[in-house]
Structure formats: C-alpha cells, structure tokens
Design an enzyme around this catalytic site. Structure first.
Site, PDB file in Angstrom:
ATOM      1  N   CYS A 106       0.786  -1.144  -0.124  1.00 37.71           N
ATOM      2  CA  CYS A 106       0.137   0.285  -0.050  1.00 37.71           C
ATOM      3  C   CYS A 106       0.975   1.339   0.171  1.00 37.71           C
ATOM      4  O   CYS A 106       1.673   1.588  -1.021  1.00 37.71           O
ATOM      5  CB  CYS A 106      -0.859  -0.028   1.195  1.00 37.71           C
ATOM      6  SG  CYS A 106      -2.416   1.201   0.838  1.00 37.71           S
ATOM      7  N   HIS A 207      -3.831  -5.445   0.531  1.00 37.95           N
ATOM      8  CA  HIS A 207      -3.058  -5.683   1.586  1.00 37.95           C
ATOM      9  C   HIS A 207      -3.276  -7.193   1.839  1.00 37.95           C
ATOM     10  O   HIS A 207      -4.192  -7.826   2.410  1.00 37.95           O
ATOM     11  CB  HIS A 207      -4.114  -4.941   2.794  1.00 37.95           C
ATOM     12  CG  HIS A 207      -3.626  -3.715   3.036  1.00 37.95           C
ATOM     13  ND1 HIS A 207      -2.853  -3.109   4.000  1.00 37.95           N
ATOM     14  CD2 HIS A 207      -4.229  -2.402   2.592  1.00 37.95           C
ATOM     15  CE1 HIS A 207      -2.742  -1.817   3.886  1.00 37.95           C
ATOM     16  NE2 HIS A 207      -3.585  -1.173   3.188  1.00 37.95           N
ATOM     17  N   GLU A 209      -1.558  -9.114   3.800  1.00 34.96           N
ATOM     18  CA  GLU A 209      -1.581  -9.243   5.324  1.00 34.96           C
ATOM     19  C   GLU A 209      -3.120  -9.440   5.995  1.00 34.96           C
ATOM     20  O   GLU A 209      -2.888 -10.190   6.753  1.00 34.96           O
ATOM     21  CB  GLU A 209      -0.688  -8.330   6.171  1.00 34.96           C
ATOM     22  CG  GLU A 209      -1.247  -7.045   6.509  1.00 34.96           C
ATOM     23  CD  GLU A 209      -1.657  -6.109   5.506  1.00 34.96           C
ATOM     24  OE1 GLU A 209      -1.996  -4.915   5.824  1.00 34.96           O
ATOM     25  OE2 GLU A 209      -1.166  -6.242   4.093  1.00 34.96           O
TER      26      GLU A 209
END
Length: 230
Positions: A106, A207, A209
């Site tokens: 990001c 994202h 994660e």
C-alpha cells in the site's frame, strides 16, 4: 534460523505503532519480525543486520517527494511524518544496494515508486476518470501470468478475477524506471509491480496481510521469507 524481517513502524506525536497483521503474517510464514523505528545514524548497521525489509501501509506521502505541490483539497490528504518517510527511503536504498528482499504494501509500494523516481495520483477520485472504489472493501485485479512463473507462484493460487482487500486513495501515476507491472485493477490503476534483475522485490497496492488465508497472499509472504532465508 528464521530470517529477520525488519518492518518499519508508523508514528504519531508520541507513539510508534504497527498493525498486528503485518507481524502475524511474517510469523506465520516462518520469519522473525523486528519492528524498525527511525534511526538515521544507524541505517547501514540496520541494513546489514536484517535479512529482508517489509514496508507496510500508512497515510499519504508529501508531494514534495515526487516534485509536486498539493493539487487536491487539503482535507483529502493526511500525511505520514517526514521523519518516517525519510528513514524508510534511506533504509530501502541501503537494502537495495545489498540486494536483500523487499516486500512493500500500500503506502509502502507508493514510497518505493517515489524513492526510485516515480510519481503518484494525489487522489484517484479527482484525478482518475472512472476509478473504482479503492478505499473500502474488495475489488478485482488482473495478474500477469509471467509474474507467477518468475516468483514460483502456482497458477492455482490466483483466479481470473482475483479479489483483494484495498484501502487507499492515492496510487502510482508514473512508474519508476527498472520496475515491471504485474497487476492492475479494472480501472487501469497499477496494483502490483516488481523490480527486474533482483532476487525478490515485490510491491502491492492491496493488503495481503489482511487476507492471509488467500492463496496468493500466502504465496507472496512465503516466497518473501524463503528468499530472505537465502
């Protein structure tokens, strides 16, 4: 030995902070996370010590980093502290000299692009005609098949309409030299690029994660840790 992965921390007035998902993703991929705070006098030593660098999400980069003035209403912008960005650019360039693995997410991807000479849209809603909603929820991206073969990611790990978790209003405008796009959204926004002729240097706008159970996200983190181990 688990590879040591440096993760840069965000800052507010009196606090360093980092979302737990980044740490968890590194741990689940068999890496050892180490949170990095700005320490400009120790850049070289830090770069020698860690095995890989993770540049996480954050707010907006100051336009001065890519040679622009503020061109959208100020209320649309929330800037990362310059102390953080200066440190991240410095440690990134030291890591790149050593050819150590980099994963940028990001804001981290935007910082990489700017650090190597690229530029950003300051606000997609105002500057990109027909832009989809990248601020909340999920949207589809298209991934270049060559990316999978280069980084040993099986085709079964991605779908023709890969959904990703997204929360950003800025994006890459002009891509820095030396990088190759591997993922775009349906509105043409660059969602992922990598550095050519480098062991592992992947930057994603979404994202991974957050959706670590997703096959593509899992493979990206696993490949990052595997390369860092070497």
């Amino acid at each position: 030995m688990k590879p040591i992965i440096g993760i840069t921390a965000d800052m507010d007035e009196n606090t360093y902070k980092l979302k737990q998902d980044y740490v968890s993703a590194i741990e689940k991929s068999s890496g050892l996370p180490l949170i990095l705070v700005p320490a400009m006098d120790n850049i070289s030593q830090i770069a020698d010590f860690i095995d890989g660098l993770l540049l996480p999400g954050g707010d907006d980069l100051l336009p001065e980093y890519y040679g622009e003035d503020i061109s959208v209403p100020l209320e649309k912008l929330k800037f990362v502290k310059k102390e953080r960005s200066d440190f991240e650019i410095a440690i990134l360039k030291e890591i790149a000299k050593r050819q150590k693995p980099v994963l940028a997410i990001c804001y981290g991807m935007q910082l990489v692009n700017v650090a190597f000479g690229g530029s950003l849209y300051q606000d997609m809603e105002m500057q990109v005609k027909g832009a989809v909603n990248h601020k909340t929820g999920q949207h589809a991206i298209k991934i270049d098949e060559s990316f999978c073969s280069i980084f040993n990611i099986p085709q079964s790990a991605i779908s023709s309409q890969q959904l990703v978790s997204s929360s950003h209003h800025q994006a890459v405008k002009v891509l820095a030299d030396g990088f190759e796009v591997f993922a775009v959204s349906e509105d043409g926004i660059i969602e992922g690029f990598y550095k050519k002729d480098y062991p592992f240097f992947i930057c994603v706008q979404w994202h991974p994660e957050r959706i670590f159970y997703d096959k593509l996200s899992l493979r990206i983190f696993k490949a990052f840790i595997e390369k860092s181990r070497r």
